[in-house]
Design a protein around this motif. Structure first.
Motif, PDB file in Angstrom:
ATOM      1  N   GLY A 134       0.816  -1.213   0.000  1.00  0.00           N
ATOM      2  CA  GLY A 134       0.000   0.000   0.000  1.00  0.00           C
ATOM      3  C   GLY A 134       0.846   1.257   0.000  1.00  0.00           C
ATOM      4  O   GLY A 134       2.018   1.239  -0.393  1.00  0.00           O
ATOM      5  N   ARG A 135       0.246   2.319   0.471  1.00  0.00           N
ATOM      6  CA  ARG A 135       0.918   3.629   0.501  1.00  0.00           C
ATOM      7  C   ARG A 135       0.454   4.405   1.725  1.00  0.00           C
ATOM      8  O   ARG A 135      -0.609   4.097   2.300  1.00  0.00           O
ATOM      9  CB  ARG A 135       0.590   4.414  -0.767  1.00  0.00           C
ATOM     10  N   PRO A 136       1.246   5.408   2.129  1.00  0.00           N
ATOM     11  CA  PRO A 136       0.847   6.198   3.303  1.00  0.00           C
ATOM     12  C   PRO A 136      -0.464   6.941   3.054  1.00  0.00           C
ATOM     13  O   PRO A 136      -0.748   7.350   1.924  1.00  0.00           O
ATOM     14  CB  PRO A 136       2.001   7.185   3.479  1.00  0.00           C
ATOM     15  N   GLY A 137      -1.245   7.118   4.108  1.00  0.00           N
ATOM     16  CA  GLY A 137      -2.438   7.953   4.035  1.00  0.00           C
ATOM     17  C   GLY A 137      -2.036   9.407   3.827  1.00  0.00           C
ATOM     18  O   GLY A 137      -0.902   9.806   4.115  1.00  0.00           O
ATOM     19  N   TRP A 138      -2.950  10.202   3.339  1.00  0.00           N
ATOM     20  CA  TRP A 138      -2.680  11.604   3.019  1.00  0.00           C
ATOM     21  C   TRP A 138      -2.081  12.340   4.215  1.00  0.00           C
ATOM     22  O   TRP A 138      -1.100  13.074   4.098  1.00  0.00           O
ATOM     23  CB  TRP A 138      -4.000  12.250   2.576  1.00  0.00           C
ATOM     24  N   HIS A 139      -2.643  12.142   5.394  1.00  0.00           N
ATOM     25  CA  HIS A 139      -2.197  12.876   6.575  1.00  0.00           C
ATOM     26  C   HIS A 139      -0.790  12.459   7.005  1.00  0.00           C
ATOM     27  O   HIS A 139      -0.016  13.271   7.508  1.00  0.00           O
ATOM     28  CB  HIS A 139      -3.179  12.657   7.727  1.00  0.00           C
ATOM     29  N   VAL A 140      -0.451  11.189   6.810  1.00  0.00           N
ATOM     30  CA  VAL A 140       0.867  10.680   7.206  1.00  0.00           C
ATOM     31  C   VAL A 140       1.983  11.365   6.416  1.00  0.00           C
ATOM     32  O   VAL A 140       3.047  11.667   6.954  1.00  0.00           O
ATOM     33  CB  VAL A 140       0.946   9.152   7.012  1.00  0.00           C
TER      34      VAL A 140
END
Length: 340
Positions: free
Chosen positions: A43-49
């Motif tokens: 996956g990928r980091p969430g926007w806030h991360v």
């Protein structure tokens, strides 16, 4: 969220949430998306991360000021704050949060989808960076502001007023113009009063609008002193210290806010060879107007003064369009090149 617990549970279930305040730290990548292997799957980091990681990488576990648009207040900044506090094990991650309003077009937020955006390149074809800064400074940073021609005309006028003041103050300090005796005590008192108001304005949630208003009041007061003509003023009565101090303060105020005033040696003027040709065209047109006025046998003497003054104003406005400012003070007139 709905107030009905059953409906709320159903909504949370649909969103794969355990609580209404939950948000994603890691998002699963779709087949055609970029992703990285992790204990929670590819996956990928969430926007806030992303923002927390970037800020922490540069500033560590503590921020002084965190800024962003009003539209990011919730949920983005709320979530960014929550995860950063947990990661760094601190109760307060950022000391101050500053959320700015948007530049709007006809009270609508500028966006590509609405096709109402203006590029910086396009903007600078008709305005200067100084005018845009003053346009922004005239309203509080948390307020939305409408992109309107009359507001930019006002910003242009303010910039011209500040440049003109610096030029006139410099002429007075260097003895290039005569004026009545300057009330130095009154000028210094007005300067101290302005400094206090400006500092209070900046302390009050960075109120640039009020700070600029106070500065313009100071400029207007000293300008009035400089406009007083007294032909028999003796040189030994001149005391340029107070005026020089005000001029230095005005220039420092402008420089701290990124505004260039005429005379700043580190910036070049925007007058080109083409502009100088236009200036001479205006001058020849003005001379022709004056010559025809003098040769006219039909114009009445009572109309001459109004016609001359009107022609002078028109010439001043014409050359202003190509970056040359003409200022009248009593029976004297001064010119300066306006910087972008």
């Amino acid at each position: 969220m709905p107030t009905d617990p059953t409906a709320q549970d159903a909504t949370l279930s649909d969103l794969d949430k355990r609580h209404a305040a939950d948000f994603a730290l890691w998002k699963a990548s779709k087949a055609d998306e970029t992703g990285w292997d992790s204990p929670w799957g590819k996956g990928r980091p969430g926007w806030h991360v992303e923002c927390s990681c970037l800020a922490s990488h540069v500033f560590g576990s503590k921020l002084d000021i965190h800024s962003g648009g009003l539209d990011l207040l919730f949920p983005h900044h709320e979530n960014e704050l929550a995860q950063s506090c947990v990661y760094h094990d601190v109760e307060q991650w950022a000391n101050y949060w500053m959320h700015s309003g948007h530049v709007q077009m006809k009270q609508q937020k500028m966006s590509k989808s609405l096709k109402n955006t203006i590029t910086i390149k396009t903007f600078l074809e008709g305005h200067t960076s100084n005018e845009f800064r003053i346009f922004c400074l005239k309203s509080h940073y948390r307020k939305n502001v409408d992109y309107a021609d009359d507001l930019f005309e006002e910003a242009t006028a303010i910039h011209s007023r500040l440049c003109s003041f610096v030029k006139q103050a410099d002429d007075y300090v260097k003895g290039r113009c005569r004026t009545a005796h300057i009330d130095e005590v009154a000028v210094r008192h007005k300067l101290d009063e302005c400094k206090a108001k400006v500092m209070d304005a900046f302390k009050d949630d960075f109120n640039t609008s009020l700070a600029l208003e106070s500065l313009l009041a100071l400029v207007a007061f000293v300008n009035k002193q400089l406009q007083l003509n007294e032909q028999d003023t003796k040189d030994d009565l001149r005391d340029p210290t107070a005026v020089a101090t005000v001029s230095q303060y005005v220039q420092k105020f402008a420089k701290n806010l990124g505004i260039t005033l005429s005379g700043d040696s580190e910036h070049t003027d925007r007058t080109t060879a083409t502009d100088w040709k236009a200036a001479f065209d205006f001058a020849v047109a003005f001379r022709k107007q004056m010559r025809n006025l003098a040769l006219s046998k039909t114009i009445r003497e009572s109309e001459v003064e109004a016609s001359v003054l009107d022609a002078c104003d028109r010439f001043r406005n014409d050359v202003s369009k190509i970056g040359i400012a003409i200022t009248d003070k009593g029976s004297d007139s001064f010119w300066a090149i306006k910087n972008s």
